[in-house]
Design a protein around this motif. Structure first.
Motif, short mmCIF file in Angstrom:
data_model
loop_
_atom_site.label_atom_id
_atom_site.label_comp_id
_atom_site.label_asym_id
_atom_site.label_seq_id
_atom_site.Cartn_x
_atom_site.Cartn_y
_atom_site.Cartn_z
N ASP A 93 0.84 -1.32 -0.06
CA ASP A 93 -0.12 0.02 0.08
C ASP A 93 0.81 1.27 0.07
O ASP A 93 0.57 2.17 -0.57
N ASP A 94 2.14 1.14 0.73
CA ASP A 94 3.12 2.33 0.83
C ASP A 94 3.90 2.60 -0.45
O ASP A 94 4.38 3.72 -0.50
N ASP A 99 0.20 4.43 -2.53
CA ASP A 99 -0.31 5.65 -1.99
C ASP A 99 1.12 6.55 -1.74
O ASP A 99 0.89 7.61 -1.41
N ASP A 101 3.96 6.54 0.42
CA ASP A 101 3.93 6.99 1.72
C ASP A 101 5.53 6.76 2.19
O ASP A 101 6.03 5.78 1.67
N ARG A 104 5.45 4.87 8.38
CA ARG A 104 4.53 3.67 8.52
C ARG A 104 5.07 3.45 10.03
O ARG A 104 6.24 2.93 10.36
MG MG Z 1 -2.26 4.00 2.42
#
Ligand code: MG
Ligand code: IPE
Ligand code: IPE
Ligand code: MG
Ligand code: MG
Length: 315
Positions: A93-94, A99, A101, A104
């Motif tokens: 996801d990162d 995304d 990002d 985390r």
């Molecule tokens: Mg995310």
């Protein structure tokens, strides 16, 4: 390489989760150590799941099993497996293609720390290890097969939700709240619901208890993502340990964005009520099946309290 132990800052605001976190961490560490992969990958593989994280999903597995009258140990492999899938989903996801990002659990994301190729492969390895852990669980074969099936279905549903959230494809004619339910029921709801069901399955619970766990898991799963959206909108990155304020910039459909803060809080209250009434039904359902009522009743109350903590969490 060793990783810093979790600090109280990293842990959640929920006493139910904090009480189980250490046991879950040791089981995860043991499952990773059981099959070394070479130092760079082992290091990346351990960085993602160890050292932080609220451990909501594995705690739900353990509490659900206990609420159905089983000993926690029976459900430990399922708890580890679902957290490994969750960690794989976070690593991917990162990534920049998702995304993008860099923070985390209060630390650099895995691809920032170890590079994108390693992060991709570590994610793959976490996913496969999850099913390896389930396959090796000391449980009857039919229970193991059912657990694998639940986890495979939920992981697939999570991936479908991530696709809708990240790439698109939600039918535009649906009202925004329906669109949100579709995306979030997949990307976040599926694993949380499966965590509850898997706890019941590992415990050998009857259909009535599993149905109550299913209702509880659906409500908490949705509630969890509505609150995640609210946190993104209202909290600082420092407090949460991941970047906040990004959903809006990315043009993501979120509960506060679509419905406003006040209505979002109403949705949370209504989901909390649904979760707590399901926890109450679970208590009634396992009362007839369970010889050790006290411990099962306490676990059902813990599930109810956990839903309340997830509704009011700020990180
Ligand atoms: Mg995310
Ligand atoms: C974050 O999940 C991703 C979502 C599905 C919203 P958590 O908030 O449970 O993340 P950790 O495991 O505590 O870091
Ligand atoms: C992520 O949802 C859900 C999964 C990882 C499957 P988000 O993208 O909203 O999660 P955060 O906010 O990055 O933790
Ligand atoms: Mg995302
Ligand atoms: Mg989010």
């Amino acid at each position: 390489m060793t990783h810093p132990p979790p600090t109280s800052r990293d842990r959640s605001e929920s006493p139910q989760l904090n009480a189980l976190a250490e046991r879950i961490d040791s089981a995860i560490a043991a499952s990773l150590a059981a099959r070394p992969l070479g130092s760079a990958l082992d290091d990346a593989l351990a960085y993602a799941p160890l050292g932080a994280g609220k451990r909501l999903r594995p705690a739900l597995v353990l509490l659900s099993a206990r609420a159905c009258g089983a000993a926690e140990e029976i459900a430990l492999p399922a708890a580890v497996a679902i957290e490994l899938v969750h960690c794989f989903s976070l690593v991917h996801d990162d990534l920049p293609a998702m995304d993008d990002d860099d923070l985390r659990r209060g630390r650099p994301t895995l691809h920032i720390r170890s590079g994108e190729a390693t992060a991709l492969l570590a994610g793959d390895a976490l996913l496969v290890r999850a099913f390896g852990v389930l396959a090796a669980a000391p449980l009857p074969g039919d229970v193991t097969a059912r657990l694998c099936h639940e986890l495979a279905e939920a992981t697939t549903h999570m991936i479908e939700g991530q696709m809708l959230d990240t790439v698109g494809g939600v039918p535009a004619h649906l009202p925004p709240a329906e669109q949100l339910r579709l995306i979030h029921g997949g990307k976040t709801g599926a694993l949380i619901r499966a965590a509850c069901r898997m706890g019941g399955i590992a415990a050998g619970a009857g259909e009535e208890a599993i149905a109550a766990l299913d209702r509880y898991g659906r409500a908490v799963g949705m509630l969890f993502q509505v609150v995640d959206d609210l946190i993104d909108e209202t909290q600082t990155s420092d407090h949460v340990g991941k970047r906040t304020g990004k959903d809006r910039d990315r043009g993501r459909l979120t509960w506060p964005g679509a419905l406003g803060l006040e209505e979002t809080r109403r949705v949370i209250a209504s989901l909390l009520e649904q979760a707590q009434s399901a926890a109450f039904e679970l208590r009634a359902a396992s009362a007839s099946e369970d010889p050790d009522q006290d411990s099962a009743g306490k676990a059902a109350s813990d599930l109810s309290a956990l839903a309340r903590d997830m509704a009011s969490r700020t990180r």
